[in-house]
Design an enzyme around this catalytic site. Structure first.
Site, PDB file in Angstrom:
ATOM      1  N   ILE A 186      42.050  46.944  40.748  1.00  0.00           N
ATOM      2  CA  ILE A 186      41.375  45.659  40.529  1.00  0.00           C
ATOM      3  C   ILE A 186      40.130  45.578  41.407  1.00  0.00           C
ATOM      4  O   ILE A 186      40.067  46.190  42.474  1.00  0.00           O
ATOM      5  CB  ILE A 186      42.351  44.481  40.791  1.00  0.00           C
ATOM      6  CG1 ILE A 186      41.821  43.186  40.188  1.00  0.00           C
ATOM      7  CG2 ILE A 186      42.695  44.348  42.267  1.00  0.00           C
ATOM      8  CD1 ILE A 186      42.871  42.077  40.078  1.00  0.00           C
ATOM      9  N   CYS A 187      39.146  44.839  40.931  1.00  0.00           N
ATOM     10  CA  CYS A 187      37.923  44.564  41.691  1.00  0.00           C
ATOM     11  C   CYS A 187      37.569  43.095  41.451  1.00  0.00           C
ATOM     12  O   CYS A 187      38.452  42.276  41.249  1.00  0.00           O
ATOM     13  CB  CYS A 187      36.804  45.521  41.297  1.00  0.00           C
ATOM     14  SG  CYS A 187      36.248  45.346  39.579  1.00  0.00           S
ATOM     15  N   ALA A 188      36.304  42.779  41.452  1.00  0.00           N
ATOM     16  CA  ALA A 188      35.891  41.394  41.225  1.00  0.00           C
ATOM     17  C   ALA A 188      35.923  41.029  39.745  1.00  0.00           C
ATOM     18  O   ALA A 188      36.464  39.990  39.366  1.00  0.00           O
ATOM     19  CB  ALA A 188      34.494  41.153  41.797  1.00  0.00           C
ATOM     20  N   GLY A 225      36.021  43.787  37.006  1.00  0.00           N
ATOM     21  CA  GLY A 225      36.513  44.854  36.138  1.00  0.00           C
ATOM     22  C   GLY A 225      35.611  46.066  36.059  1.00  0.00           C
ATOM     23  O   GLY A 225      36.030  47.112  35.560  1.00  0.00           O
ATOM     24  N   THR A 257      39.675  40.236  39.821  1.00  0.00           N
ATOM     25  CA  THR A 257      40.187  39.132  40.626  1.00  0.00           C
ATOM     26  C   THR A 257      39.693  37.793  40.101  1.00  0.00           C
ATOM     27  O   THR A 257      40.408  36.784  40.196  1.00  0.00           O
ATOM     28  CB  THR A 257      39.783  39.326  42.100  1.00  0.00           C
ATOM     29  OG1 THR A 257      40.251  40.623  42.526  1.00  0.00           O
ATOM     30  CG2 THR A 257      40.394  38.279  43.006  1.00  0.00           C
TER      31      THR A 257
END
Length: 107
Positions: free
Chosen positions: A60-62, A64, A88
Site C-alpha cells: 500500500i502507498c498513498a 496506488g 491509504t
C-alpha cells in the site's frame, strides 16, 4: 501485477494478511493501516528477508501508484505481491482506521 480493492484487502488483513507501506517515513507516521510494516519504495530491498514466503504480501502507498511499482518489483523477485488499489487514501475514505506514529516501522 495483481491488485485488490480496499474491501478485499480489509478482509484479508482481518484474517492475518501481511501488509507493507511503501510511502516515505513522514507519510507513514501521519497515518497508516494497522499492522503495516514501513518499507519505503527507495529501500524496498532492505525488507525482503522480513516478507513471508507462504502468503501474499499486500503493498500500500498513498494512492496506488507506488504500491503498483513495488508490487511489480517484488513479483519479479518471486514474492506473491498484491497492490492495494487507491492506497491509504481509499482506506481512509472507506472509514477504516489509521494508526499514527512509528508502530511496525522497519526500514
Amino acid at each position: 501485477m495483481r491488485e485488490a480493492d480496499v474491501d478485499v484487502f480489509a478482509a484479508k488483513l482481518a484474517h492475518g494478511g501481511f501488509v507493507i507501506d511503501v510511502r516515505e517515513p513522514d507519510e507513514y507516521t501521519t497515518g497508516h493501516v494497522p499492522g503495516a510494516l514501513s518499507a519505503p519504495l527507495s529501500g524496498l530491498g532492505s525488507v525482503l528477508g522480513e516478507l513471508p514466503g507462504d502468503r501474499p504480501v499486500y503493498v500500500i502507498c498513498a494512492s496506488g501508484n507506488r504500491s503498483a511499482r513495488a508490487a511489480e518489483q517484488l513479483a519479479a523477485l518471486g514474492v506473491d505481491a498484491v497492490s492495494v488499489a487507491g492506497g491509504t487514501a481509499a482506506w481512509a475514505r472507506a472509514g477504516r482506521p489509521l494508526v499514527r506514529g512509528n508502530a511496525a516501522h522497519a526500514a
